[in-house]
Structure formats: C-alpha cells, structure tokens
Write a protein that holds these residues in place. Structure first.
Motif, short mmCIF file in Angstrom:
data_model
loop_
_atom_site.label_atom_id
_atom_site.label_comp_id
_atom_site.label_asym_id
_atom_site.label_seq_id
_atom_site.Cartn_x
_atom_site.Cartn_y
_atom_site.Cartn_z
N ASP A 74 38.17 27.62 43.34
CA ASP A 74 38.44 28.10 42.25
C ASP A 74 39.19 29.32 41.71
O ASP A 74 39.31 29.47 41.29
N ALA A 75 38.23 30.29 42.64
CA ALA A 75 38.63 31.24 43.20
C ALA A 75 40.21 31.37 43.47
O ALA A 75 41.62 32.97 42.44
N LEU A 76 40.60 30.58 44.09
CA LEU A 76 42.00 30.64 44.92
C LEU A 76 42.96 30.63 43.50
O LEU A 76 44.25 30.77 43.47
N ASP A 77 42.67 29.60 42.69
CA ASP A 77 43.16 29.00 41.31
C ASP A 77 43.44 29.86 40.39
O ASP A 77 44.38 30.29 39.74
N VAL A 78 42.71 31.29 40.71
CA VAL A 78 42.93 32.72 39.24
C VAL A 78 43.52 33.23 40.20
O VAL A 78 44.21 33.68 39.83
N ALA A 79 43.48 33.96 41.36
CA ALA A 79 44.41 34.48 42.47
C ALA A 79 46.13 33.49 41.98
O ALA A 79 46.61 34.74 42.14
N GLY A 80 45.86 32.18 42.14
CA GLY A 80 47.84 32.07 41.89
C GLY A 80 47.83 31.96 40.21
O GLY A 80 49.06 32.46 40.09
N ALA A 81 46.91 32.05 39.71
CA ALA A 81 47.41 32.51 38.04
C ALA A 81 48.13 33.63 37.66
O ALA A 81 48.51 34.72 37.15
N LEU A 82 47.55 34.90 38.68
CA LEU A 82 47.97 36.23 38.83
C LEU A 82 49.00 36.24 39.63
O LEU A 82 49.51 37.55 39.96
N GLY A 83 49.70 35.19 40.96
CA GLY A 83 51.25 35.31 40.70
C GLY A 83 50.80 35.16 42.68
O GLY A 83 51.85 35.08 43.32
N PHE A 84 50.02 35.06 43.02
CA PHE A 84 48.96 34.57 44.50
C PHE A 84 49.22 33.07 45.29
O PHE A 84 48.26 32.09 44.41
N ASP A 85 49.85 33.03 45.69
CA ASP A 85 50.26 31.50 46.04
C ASP A 85 49.09 31.43 47.55
O ASP A 85 48.16 31.00 47.80
N SER A 86 49.50 32.68 48.36
CA SER A 86 48.95 32.91 49.56
C SER A 86 47.94 34.67 49.68
O SER A 86 48.80 35.21 49.40
N PRO A 87 47.04 34.61 48.89
CA PRO A 87 46.28 35.69 48.50
C PRO A 87 46.61 37.10 49.83
O PRO A 87 45.34 36.50 50.67
N ALA A 88 46.44 38.07 49.64
CA ALA A 88 45.66 39.17 51.02
C ALA A 88 44.84 39.57 49.85
O ALA A 88 44.35 39.63 49.17
N PHE A 89 43.80 39.71 51.04
CA PHE A 89 42.27 40.08 50.33
C PHE A 89 42.31 41.86 51.46
O PHE A 89 42.61 42.43 52.65
N PRO A 90 41.74 42.90 50.54
CA PRO A 90 41.09 43.00 48.58
C PRO A 90 42.43 42.84 48.12
O PRO A 90 42.76 43.58 48.35
N PHE A 91 42.40 42.46 46.63
CA PHE A 91 42.95 43.06 45.77
C PHE A 91 42.28 43.55 44.36
O PHE A 91 41.71 42.64 44.33
N THR A 92 43.22 44.17 44.15
CA THR A 92 42.15 44.25 42.42
C THR A 92 43.27 44.77 41.20
O THR A 92 44.18 45.35 41.37
N VAL A 93 42.30 44.11 39.74
CA VAL A 93 43.49 44.17 38.86
C VAL A 93 42.78 44.90 38.23
O VAL A 93 41.90 45.35 37.68
N PHE A 94 43.58 45.94 37.16
CA PHE A 94 43.00 46.61 36.51
C PHE A 94 43.87 46.10 34.88
O PHE A 94 44.49 46.67 34.90
N THR A 95 42.27 45.86 34.27
CA THR A 95 43.21 46.13 32.50
C THR A 95 43.48 47.44 32.00
O THR A 95 41.58 47.56 32.19
N ASP A 96 43.49 47.16 30.87
CA ASP A 96 43.01 47.61 29.35
C ASP A 96 42.12 47.04 28.56
O ASP A 96 41.46 45.99 28.89
N ARG A 97 40.90 47.95 27.62
CA ARG A 97 40.70 47.20 26.86
C ARG A 97 41.23 46.26 25.73
O ARG A 97 40.23 45.27 25.31
N GLN A 98 41.93 45.74 25.87
CA GLN A 98 42.94 44.33 24.84
C GLN A 98 43.14 43.26 26.16
O GLN A 98 44.10 42.66 25.75
N SER A 99 42.75 43.09 27.52
CA SER A 99 42.78 42.54 28.25
C SER A 99 44.00 42.36 29.17
O SER A 99 44.99 41.53 29.63
N ARG A 100 45.27 43.47 29.02
CA ARG A 100 46.51 44.01 29.35
C ARG A 100 46.26 44.45 30.94
O ARG A 100 45.93 45.03 30.99
N ILE A 101 47.53 43.46 32.13
CA ILE A 101 47.02 44.14 33.06
C ILE A 101 48.04 45.26 33.29
O ILE A 101 49.42 45.28 32.93
#
Length: 242
Positions: free
Chosen positions: A170-197
């Motif tokens: 399930d978490a890998l599916d989330v990584a896929g939705a962020l553009g990663f087919d084979s994610p490298a760890f760690p990675f960090t996503v930062f958003t603003d208050r409007q949920s924009r990446i």
C-alpha cells in the motif's frame, strides 16, 4: 524495490528542477497530471542527520562511499503530481488513517524503512524539525514502507514521537502515485497548507537543506511567494548548499 544496501550518503533533489521552467509548470497546473522531471541535482552531504560533520563520520566512510555511488545512479521520479494525492494507510494503532486528516497543515512526509541506514539517521532531525516548526502549522509524518511488526518495534525502541503511517504494498502504491516506480529510500515530500507539493527530496535530509525548504514554504503559506517561485528558489538554494 532496490536492495537494502543501496540507500545511504548521497542526497538528491528530484523533481523540483522539473518545475523551474514556467512554461512546463503552466501546462502541468492545467492538467494536474505532473510534469517530467529534469536531470537531478546531487550532493554528498557534509553532515549527517544528527548534524555531525563529515569528519565525525569517518568510521562509516567506506560503507557510505559504496552506498553513495549506487544512490547517485538512481533515477529520479519521472512524473511528480502538483498536489499531494489522497491516500489512506494504517496508523500505528492499526486504524485506517487518511492523509486528509491533516488538511490545512504543511506536511513533511518522510518515506522510510527500518532496514535503511540513512532513514534511521534522519529520525533525530525529523523530531527536531517537528518541535521547531509545529507552531507554524507544519507536521512531520513518517510513512514506513516496511513490515508492521518491525516498524512498531523500532518506533517503540527509539520513542519516535511523530505520527507514523505503515504499509508495504500500500505504501509502495503511494510512492507510485508520487512518480516512483522503484523508490529510493529515504525520500521526503514537502507540501504547503493547500496540499500542493513544493519540493520532493530524495536521499538523506540534512539540517541546512530542511531549513531552506521549510523556510521557503513558510513564505508560500504567508502569501509572500507563489508556489512556482518557491520551487525555483528551493532548487537554486539546494544547488548552493552542495
């Protein structure tokens, strides 16, 4: 998934560079499907997640050099969405926890695993960032791409104090939705208050990098800067930190 030995010292900025061209961003915002990422910026950081100097980490240098070489060859995400996708993962209590529960906050979403050495080194920094930035409307959330029993045991031993979401596929599916087919760890996503990446950082995060990104996002949240300008500023600032 990449082998466990492959994720350490190199820090990689992935995807922010893909937002620096205004024409690309305009097309991307219109479709809300993301834009192709341009070549990534890479650095071998001078400090570890606890703020120690490179000299202090000399004992790990040989192993980290091998890890860094492999990480430097990792591909960046091919496509990053403009907004954080909706998803639900199990919380530490086992209950389904939607990411929408933090609507209205700027999020620092750290994807990690218990077997990942740089992920473990980041934890003290993440706790420090949560303490320092929580009053400004930021929240740190760890997303563990790992076996639930291992995560809970590890979190208890280290007394991790920020929220954890846990999943394997399930978490890998989330990584896929962020553009990663084979994610490298760690990675960090930062958003603003409007949920924009605003930024997506691949590799071990360090204090100066985190402060640059969070400070810039704070300017977005306060209306002092547009998101596109913030993405460009973060990319340029991280280049200077090399």
């Amino acid at each position: 998934m990449k082998s466990k030995a492959g994720f350490a010292a190199a820090a990689v900025l992935a995807g922010v560079a893909g937002w620096t061209a205004q024409s690309l961003y305009s097309r991307h915002a219109a479709t809300d499907r993301g834009v192709p990422a341009t070549p990534t910026a890479r650095t071998i950081p001078a400090t570890d997640g606890a703020g120690r100097s490179a000299a202090d980490g000399a004992g790990r240098s040989a192993a980290q050099a091998s890890d860094a070489a492999e990480e430097a060859a990792m591909p960046a995400p091919e496509r990053i969405p403009d907004r954080l996708p909706n998803f639900t993962l199990a919380g530490a209590d086992g209950k389904p926890t939607p990411i929408s529960g933090w609507t209205g906050k700027s999020l620092l979403l750290n994807f990690w695993a218990t077997w990942c050495a740089p992920c473990r080194r980041e934890i003290p920094l993440l706790e420090t960032l949560r303490t320092a930035w929580r009053a400004q409307g930021f929240e740190v959330i760890g997303i563990a791409v790992d076996r639930r029993p291992d995560v809970l045991d590890f979190a208890q031993r280290l007394k991790i104090d920020y929220p954890l979401l846990i999943g394997e596929e399930d978490a890998l599916d989330v990584a896929g939705a962020l553009g990663f087919d084979s994610p490298a760890f760690p990675f960090t996503v930062f958003t603003d208050r409007q949920s924009r990446i605003v930024a997506l950082f691949v590799g071990e995060l360090h204090p100066a990098q985190a402060e640059l990104i969070l400070g810039t996002i704070q300017r977005v949240n306060s209306g002092q800067m547009e998101v596109a300008a913030a993405r460009s500023a973060i990319f340029a600032g991280l280049q200077k930190l090399h």
